[in-house]
Structures are given as structure tokens and as C-alpha cells.
Design an enzyme around this catalytic site. Structure first.
Site, mmCIF file in Angstrom:
data_model
loop_
_atom_site.group_PDB
_atom_site.id
_atom_site.type_symbol
_atom_site.label_atom_id
_atom_site.label_comp_id
_atom_site.label_asym_id
_atom_site.label_seq_id
_atom_site.Cartn_x
_atom_site.Cartn_y
_atom_site.Cartn_z
ATOM 1 N N TYR A 68 18.884 -28.443 69.843
ATOM 2 C CA TYR A 68 20.224 -28.012 69.283
ATOM 3 C C TYR A 68 21.221 -27.922 70.671
ATOM 4 C CZ TYR A 68 23.507 -26.159 65.943
ATOM 5 O OH TYR A 68 24.471 -26.251 65.106
ATOM 6 N N PHE A 117 30.501 -30.415 65.568
ATOM 7 C CA PHE A 117 29.700 -31.144 66.398
ATOM 8 C C PHE A 117 28.453 -30.598 66.483
ATOM 9 C CE2 PHE A 117 27.730 -31.540 70.604
ATOM 10 C CZ PHE A 117 28.016 -32.694 70.917
ATOM 11 N N GLU A 118 27.465 -31.432 66.478
ATOM 12 C CA GLU A 118 26.000 -31.079 66.732
ATOM 13 C C GLU A 118 25.202 -32.216 67.171
ATOM 14 O OE1 GLU A 118 24.630 -29.847 62.658
ATOM 15 O OE2 GLU A 118 24.609 -27.810 63.339
ATOM 16 N N ILE A 119 24.464 -32.224 68.135
ATOM 17 C CA ILE A 119 23.271 -33.171 68.677
ATOM 18 C C ILE A 119 21.954 -32.348 68.424
ATOM 19 C CG2 ILE A 119 22.258 -34.728 70.049
ATOM 20 C CD1 ILE A 119 24.944 -34.913 71.366
#
Ligand SMILES: Nc1nc2c(ncn2[C@@H]2O[C@H](COP(=O)(O)OP(=O)(O)OP(=O)(O)O)[C@@H](O)[C@H]2O)c(=O)[nH]1
Ligand SMILES: [Mg+2]
Length: 401
Positions: A231, A288-290
Site C-alpha cells: 500500500y 491517490f493509491e498504488i
């Protein structure tokens, strides 16, 4: 007879004289047989410019491409099993178009990852045309099943409606919105289970109207995999307390019933200032997330979401997917599985993450003003993340406080 012979001789003489006179007189103007012939035998022979058509500008001379110094349009190498994902309405088309253009220019034109679009309605042709034209990878469009975007049967709808009225009076942002609540619940518990998402292991969430301010020249998905990250975030902050009054109580109820899902080396210090008694409201900003989809699809995360969903706070309060994802990552991932992307310069209204350190910004063609960087501001939780992980803050951070 003699007269006629003389007459014929006279005519022959005249004809011969005329022929001689013609050759002598014209030899200075008629090209001789030795006029040089044009042979296009050498490969370097310059080609003539194309004819100029009346009314058109003169064509510029041809140039050779400078392919020795320009970076490759697409960076070679293996790709991860990854996709961008966006939840959007048809009316978001022009704002998501801006976001896509930024993501493509700064990152994805070099990697060509896919992009999944999800909607509670059917996407129209304009949305599909515009977004497909902008994405360098393959685009996919999915409709959300009704049961993932509606009130679960255990929710008391009258009670939920009363809460929305109260929140409206208190002017809590999106407090009176039903669709916002469905959106938060969907992002918390379902997007990673949509059939289109099942093909992938990694996702990067993108919202309408966001900006990326620096070039990203490496594969961020591969970085996550190579470094065992699950995460990630660029911005962190405190949640509005009015939207989550009982979220921490519901979390403690979950950890009591599922202690096996809480990992040892977790990030409780990021979430709580008193060893887990109370929540300090710190969360990673999830627009925003990767992240890793298999983690979200794990028993641990699904048990957490299911337990929160039954507690009802998505409708009786206004729980956001940001604190839900953050608490899950904070308790169910080891702290070194969470990554802060200091190098991804990002904006979602009203906050900016502009990487600290001038040399980095120059090397990566950043266009953000470091004075706008939110990280070292008192409302950001990013300092806590550094302190919890015993990380040195980037040189020059004091100047941005
Ligand atoms: N399909 C669909 N998508 C939605 C709906 N509401 C919000 N979204 C999407 O869900 C994401 C989050 O919604 P936003 O409205 O951006 O919520 P936010 O980021 O908290 O608030 P903003 O400050 O307005 O950006 C965005 O990608 C929206 O496009 C909806 O009713 N239907
Ligand atoms: Mg948004």
C-alpha cells in the site's frame, strides 16, 4: 533537254546549299549529342524539394530524427500485472480527461498500462471515446452490480435519512449525500472484486481533476513488488471527526473478534497516540493509491470490511474509504509494507505533495511550487510516518514547515 538538265542541277545545288546553311546556322543553339546525362546512382544524391503549390507555404527542408539522444517513447522491459482504476460518472469525462493526460505524460506513455473505468451507470460513447483516445494501454469499462451500490438489507433507511438531515444542518461536507456514501462504501469494499479487476494484482487509483507535477521514469508497480510493498500514499492528513464518530469503536470490535488479522510490526503508532485506545484520525489520502489487490481480496481485509459494513457507519455516519483503507493498512500490514512516494508530485484539491529537495525537482522537470507542499504542515500526518519508521526527513524540510 540540256535546258531541263541544267534546271535539275540547279535545283539539286540549291537543296544541298540550303541543307548546309541550316547545319552551319543552327550548330550554336541546338544541344549536341554529348549533353551530360543525369544518373541517380549514388544513395546520397539529394532529392529535390517537392514543388511549391501556389498559395501554400514553401515546404521546410526534410530533417533526420534525433533518435540517439531522445529517450525511448516506451521503456522496454517486463510489465507487472497492473492497471489504473477510476470510479467515475459520465459527467466526469472532462475532469478525468485532464487527469489521464497528466498520468500519461508523466508516467504511462512510457509503460502503457491498462485502465479500468467503473461506474454505477452505463458509460456512454463519448466517455469511452475520449478516455480511450487518451490512454496508451487498453481501456476497459465496467458497470457496478446493484448490490454493491445500494443499502444493505440490515440498514434502517429512516435512521440513515435522519442522519443525512442532521449532517446537512451541521454543514458537513457531503453529509447529506446518498451517492457519496455508496461511493465510499464501494471504494472501501468492492472495487477490487469487480470482475474486470480480478485480472490484475496491482492498481493505481486516479480521480478526476488531479495533477502530477514531476516525471516518473521508473515502473512504480515494479517498485512496489520488488520492495514487498502492499500500500502507498503521497498525502496524509486528519479526518473530519464528525464523519467517523464510531469508526474506531468498530475497529476495536473487529480486532477483538479477529486478533489473528492484526500483524505484529504494525503502524498503530501512526493511527493512535495512546497505544490503540483512541484514534488520532490520521489517514492516507486514498484519492491517490498504488496498492496490491490481492491484499484487499485477502481474508483479513474482507473480514475487516464486512465487520465495518455490518456496523452501519457508511450510512449512519459518513465513513470515508480513506480512513477505512488506512486503518486496515495500519493494522493488517507490517509497517515496512506501506510506502510513502515522496517522488510522486501530486495534487487533489486542496492539497499538494511537492517533493522536498530542489535537485530532485529539477532533474524530474517538476512544475510544483515547494511552498505549496503540505507534508510538513501541522495538518499533515506524514511527519508521524517518518518518525514511526525512524526515517530521516528529506534535507530542506524545515524550510517548508
Ligand atoms: N460512478 C460514480 N462515481 C462517483 C460518484 N460519486 C463520486 N464518484 C467518483 O468517486 C471518486 C471520489 O469522488 P469525489 O467526488 O472525487 O470525492 P472526494 O475526492 O472526496 O471529493 P472532491 O473534493 O469533490 O474531489 C471520483 O473518482 C468520482 O468520480 C457517483 O455517484 N457515481
Ligand atoms: Mg476527488
Amino acid at each position: 533537254m540540256a535546258g531541263s538538265q541544267r534546271y535539275i542541277r540547279y535545283i539539286v545545288f540549291a537543296v544541298v546549299a540550303l541543307v548546309l546553311l541550316y547545319f552551319i546556322g543552327s550548330s550554336s543553339t541546338v544541344p549536341s549529342a554529348s549533353w551530360p546525362a543525369y544518373h541517380d546512382s549514388t544513395p546520397n544524391t539529394p532529392k529535390p524539394n517537392p514543388p511549391v503549390v501556389a498559395g501554400e507555404k514553401e515546404a521546410t527542408p526534410a530533417t533526420t530524427p534525433n533518435d540517439k539522444t531522445l529517450p525511448a517513447a516506451t521503456i522496454p522491459g517486463e510489465r507487472m500485472n497492473a492497471t489504473f482504476v477510476t470510479l467515475a460518472r459520465n459527467s466526469d469525462v472532462w475532469e478525468i480527461a485532464k487527469s489521464i493526460r497528466q498520468v500519461e505524460d508523466r508516467f504511462n506513455r512510457k509503460f502503457n498500462y491498462d485502465w479500468v473505468f467503473l461506474n454505477d451507470d452505463d458509460f456512454n460513447d463519448e466517455f469511452k471515446r475520449v478516455t480511450t483516445s487518451l490512454v496508451s494501454g487498453t481501456t476497459k469499462y465496467g458497470k457496478i452490480p446493484k448490490e454493491h451500490w445500494s443499502f444493505p438489507e440490515w440498514i434502517d433507511q429512516d435512521k440513515a435519512a435522519r442522519v443525512r438531515e442532521e449532517m446537512k444542518e451541521k454543514k458537513i461536507i457531503y453529509g447529506d449525500s446518498v451517492s457519496y456514501r455508496h461511493m465510499c462504501r464501494y471504494e472501501s469494499g468492492f472495487f477490487f472484486r469487480h470482475p474486470l479487476m480480478l485480472d490484475y494484482e496491482w492498481y493505481w487509483r486516479v480521480e478526476p481533476s488531479v495533477e502530477l507535477y514531476c516525471d516518473i521514469n521508473y515502473d512504480t508497480f515494479k517498485f512496489m513488488a520488488d520492495n514487498k510493498k502492499k500500500y502507498s500514499f503521497t498525502l496524509s492528513l486528519y479526518e473530519y471527526v464528525e464523519t467517523i464518530p464510531t469508526l474506531w469503536a468498530a475497529t476495536k470490535n473487529f480486532t477483538t473478534h479477529f486478533p489473528q488479522h492484526v500483524v505484529k510490526d504494525n503502524s498503530m503508532k501512526f493511527l493512535s497516540d495512546d497505544g490503540g485506545e483512541t484514534y488520532n484520525k490520521c489517514h492516507f489520502w486514498s484519492n491517490f493509491e498504488i496498492g496490491n489487490l490481492n491484499w484487499l481480496r485477502s481474508d483479513a481485509y474482507i473480514d475487516f470490511f464486512t465487520s465495518l459494513d455490518h456496523a452501519g457507519g457508511f450510512f449512519y455516519e459518513r465513513w470515508g474509504d480513506a480512513p477505512v483503507h488506512s486503518i486496515a493498512a495500519g493494522l493488517m500490514l507490517a509497517k515496512d509494507e506501506i510506502h510513502f512516494f515522496n517522488d510522486i508530485a501530486y495534487y487533489h484539491v486542496p492539497f499538494t505533495h511537492c517533493p522536498t529537495g530542489e535537485q530532485y525537482r529539477l532533474d524530474h522537470k517538476c512544475s510544483c511550487n515547494p511552498k505549496d507542499n503540505f507534508d510538513w504542515n501541522g495538518y499533515s500526518c506524514t511527519s508521524r510516518f517518518y518518525e514511526m519508521n525512524n526515517m530521516d526527513k528529506p534535507a530542506g524540510y524545515e524550510k517548508e514547515q
